[in-house]
Design a protein around this motif. Structure first.
Motif, PDB file in Angstrom:
ATOM      1  N   UNK A  34     -34.954   7.137   0.336  1.00  0.00           N
ATOM      2  CA  UNK A  34     -33.733   7.187  -0.459  1.00  0.00           C
ATOM      3  C   UNK A  34     -32.571   7.794   0.318  1.00  0.00           C
ATOM      4  N   UNK A  35     -32.832   8.785   1.142  1.00  0.00           N
ATOM      5  CA  UNK A  35     -31.762   9.413   1.915  1.00  0.00           C
ATOM      6  C   UNK A  35     -31.113   8.403   2.866  1.00  0.00           C
ATOM      7  N   UNK A  36     -31.918   7.578   3.517  1.00  0.00           N
ATOM      8  CA  UNK A  36     -31.369   6.569   4.420  1.00  0.00           C
ATOM      9  C   UNK A  36     -30.574   5.515   3.654  1.00  0.00           C
ATOM     10  N   UNK A  37     -31.036   5.167   2.479  1.00  0.00           N
ATOM     11  CA  UNK A  37     -30.313   4.179   1.678  1.00  0.00           C
ATOM     12  C   UNK A  37     -28.956   4.728   1.258  1.00  0.00           C
ATOM     13  N   UNK A  38     -28.927   5.982   0.817  1.00  0.00           N
ATOM     14  CA  UNK A  38     -27.666   6.583   0.368  1.00  0.00           C
ATOM     15  C   UNK A  38     -26.705   6.773   1.532  1.00  0.00           C
ATOM     16  N   UNK A  39     -27.205   7.170   2.699  1.00  0.00           N
ATOM     17  CA  UNK A  39     -26.333   7.366   3.853  1.00  0.00           C
ATOM     18  C   UNK A  39     -25.715   6.056   4.320  1.00  0.00           C
ATOM     19  N   UNK A  40     -26.442   4.975   4.227  1.00  0.00           N
ATOM     20  CA  UNK A  40     -25.947   3.688   4.699  1.00  0.00           C
ATOM     21  C   UNK A  40     -25.266   2.881   3.603  1.00  0.00           C
ATOM     22  N   UNK A  41     -25.077   3.477   2.441  1.00  0.00           N
ATOM     23  CA  UNK A  41     -24.480   2.763   1.317  1.00  0.00           C
ATOM     24  C   UNK A  41     -22.967   2.680   1.512  1.00  0.00           C
ATOM     25  N   UNK A  42     -22.407   1.490   1.715  1.00  0.00           N
ATOM     26  CA  UNK A  42     -20.962   1.392   1.954  1.00  0.00           C
ATOM     27  C   UNK A  42     -20.130   1.601   0.697  1.00  0.00           C
ATOM     28  N   UNK A  43     -20.727   1.518  -0.476  1.00  0.00           N
ATOM     29  CA  UNK A  43     -19.982   1.594  -1.726  1.00  0.00           C
ATOM     30  C   UNK A  43     -19.988   3.014  -2.290  1.00  0.00           C
ATOM     31  N   UNK A  44     -20.568   3.949  -1.591  1.00  0.00           N
ATOM     32  CA  UNK A  44     -20.762   5.296  -2.116  1.00  0.00           C
ATOM     33  C   UNK A  44     -19.436   5.990  -2.430  1.00  0.00           C
ATOM     34  N   UNK A  45     -18.412   5.769  -1.654  1.00  0.00           N
ATOM     35  CA  UNK A  45     -17.142   6.455  -1.853  1.00  0.00           C
ATOM     36  C   UNK A  45     -16.263   5.778  -2.898  1.00  0.00           C
ATOM     37  N   UNK A  46     -16.610   4.581  -3.330  1.00  0.00           N
ATOM     38  CA  UNK A  46     -15.827   3.878  -4.337  1.00  0.00           C
ATOM     39  C   UNK A  46     -16.526   4.012  -5.688  1.00  0.00           C
ATOM     40  N   UNK A  47     -16.000   4.825  -6.610  1.00  0.00           N
ATOM     41  CA  UNK A  47     -16.700   5.045  -7.879  1.00  0.00           C
ATOM     42  C   UNK A  47     -16.644   3.850  -8.825  1.00  0.00           C
ATOM     43  N   UNK A  48     -15.753   2.893  -8.574  1.00  0.00           N
ATOM     44  CA  UNK A  48     -15.634   1.769  -9.494  1.00  0.00           C
ATOM     45  C   UNK A  48     -16.749   0.745  -9.312  1.00  0.00           C
ATOM     46  N   UNK A  49     -17.441   0.785  -8.186  1.00  0.00           N
ATOM     47  CA  UNK A  49     -18.509  -0.177  -7.935  1.00  0.00           C
ATOM     48  C   UNK A  49     -19.867   0.481  -8.125  1.00  0.00           C
ATOM     49  N   UNK A  50     -20.883  -0.340  -8.350  1.00  0.00           N
ATOM     50  CA  UNK A  50     -22.226   0.162  -8.588  1.00  0.00           C
ATOM     51  C   UNK A  50     -23.013   0.154  -7.291  1.00  0.00           C
ATOM     52  N   UNK A  51     -23.855   1.153  -7.131  1.00  0.00           N
ATOM     53  CA  UNK A  51     -24.642   1.258  -5.911  1.00  0.00           C
ATOM     54  C   UNK A  51     -25.964   1.931  -6.235  1.00  0.00           C
ATOM     55  N   UNK A  52     -26.727   2.214  -5.192  1.00  0.00           N
ATOM     56  CA  UNK A  52     -27.997   2.902  -5.372  1.00  0.00           C
ATOM     57  C   UNK A  52     -27.797   4.325  -5.875  1.00  0.00           C
ATOM     58  N   UNK A  54     -25.293   5.485  -7.824  1.00  0.00           N
ATOM     59  CA  UNK A  54     -24.664   5.645  -9.130  1.00  0.00           C
ATOM     60  C   UNK A  54     -25.610   5.162 -10.220  1.00  0.00           C
ATOM     61  N   UNK A  55     -25.599   5.866 -11.335  1.00  0.00           N
ATOM     62  CA  UNK A  55     -26.491   5.479 -12.424  1.00  0.00           C
ATOM     63  C   UNK A  55     -25.735   4.787 -13.550  1.00  0.00           C
ATOM     64  N   UNK A  56     -24.427   4.700 -13.450  1.00  0.00           N
ATOM     65  CA  UNK A  56     -23.660   4.022 -14.480  1.00  0.00           C
ATOM     66  C   UNK A  56     -23.911   2.527 -14.388  1.00  0.00           C
ATOM     67  N   UNK A  57     -23.944   1.897 -15.522  1.00  0.00           N
ATOM     68  CA  UNK A  57     -24.148   0.456 -15.559  1.00  0.00           C
ATOM     69  C   UNK A  57     -23.344  -0.109 -16.719  1.00  0.00           C
ATOM     70  N   UNK A  58     -22.956  -1.357 -16.637  1.00  0.00           N
ATOM     71  CA  UNK A  58     -22.218  -1.954 -17.749  1.00  0.00           C
ATOM     72  C   UNK A  58     -23.142  -2.139 -18.949  1.00  0.00           C
ATOM     73  N   UNK A  59     -22.581  -2.285 -20.133  1.00  0.00           N
ATOM     74  CA  UNK A  59     -23.429  -2.499 -21.306  1.00  0.00           C
ATOM     75  C   UNK A  59     -24.165  -3.832 -21.211  1.00  0.00           C
ATOM     76  N   UNK A  60     -25.286  -3.891 -21.862  1.00  0.00           N
ATOM     77  CA  UNK A  60     -26.103  -5.093 -21.826  1.00  0.00           C
ATOM     78  C   UNK A  60     -25.421  -6.221 -22.594  1.00  0.00           C
ATOM     79  N   UNK A  61     -25.573  -7.429 -22.096  1.00  0.00           N
ATOM     80  CA  UNK A  61     -25.013  -8.591 -22.784  1.00  0.00           C
ATOM     81  C   UNK A  61     -26.021  -9.187 -23.763  1.00  0.00           C
ATOM     82  N   UNK A  62     -27.251  -8.700 -23.737  1.00  0.00           N
ATOM     83  CA  UNK A  62     -28.268  -9.190 -24.657  1.00  0.00           C
ATOM     84  C   UNK A  62     -28.087  -8.537 -26.026  1.00  0.00           C
ATOM     85  N   UNK A  63     -28.360  -9.246 -27.108  1.00  0.00           N
ATOM     86  CA  UNK A  63     -28.262  -8.609 -28.422  1.00  0.00           C
ATOM     87  C   UNK A  63     -29.374  -7.585 -28.613  1.00  0.00           C
ATOM     88  N   UNK A  64     -29.079  -6.560 -29.403  1.00  0.00           N
ATOM     89  CA  UNK A  64     -30.085  -5.535 -29.652  1.00  0.00           C
ATOM     90  C   UNK A  64     -31.227  -6.126 -30.464  1.00  0.00           C
TER      91      UNK A  64
END
Length: 117
Positions: A34-52, A54-64
């Motif tokens: 995991x440390x190597x993945x996070x260090x090599x993650x190019x999206x880490x500094x941009x909070x608007x994009x999702x990466x390894x 970040x735990x934020x995710x968009x809401x599901x498009x499937x009905x409950x």
């Protein structure tokens, strides 16, 4: 005797088959922790994009999923009279035999009860 030799030539069980492919070459493994993945993650500094990292995710498009008010199984049907959700016809028969007011108790558990003022 000639028939046996032609049958033997067609018999695939007599052919020599190696267990492994002699031309196979294993690919080098690319396991990273995991440390190597996070260090090599190019999206880490941009909070608007999702990466390894970040735990934020968009809401599901499937009905409950809707669950049965009596059993908790997946509800396929809804009783039009009491608005209780049920799984199969046995539960529907049980819902029809409920005393008056019990259906409102089930709806209250689901926070769908009707409050008359």
């Amino acid at each position: 005797m000639e028939k046996n030799s032609s049958v033997d030539s067609l018999d695939i069980s007599l052919l020599a088959r190696p267990f492994r492919n002699p031309n196979y070459k294993a690919q080098p493994r690319r396991n990273r922790n995991l440390r190597q993945i996070i260090q090599n993650d190019p999206v880490q500094n941009e909070p608007s994009k999702f990466s390894y990292s970040s735990i934020e995710a968009p809401p599901s498009v499937l009905p409950q999923p809707k669950y049965c008010d009596v059993t908790g199984l997946l509800a396929i049907y809804t009783d039009p009279k009491t608005r209780l959700r049920y799984h199969n016809k046995e539960i529907y028969g049980l819902i029809r035999e409920l005393p008056s007011g019990a259906d409102q108790e089930y709806l209250k558990l689901r926070s769908s009860d009707v409050v008359l003022k």
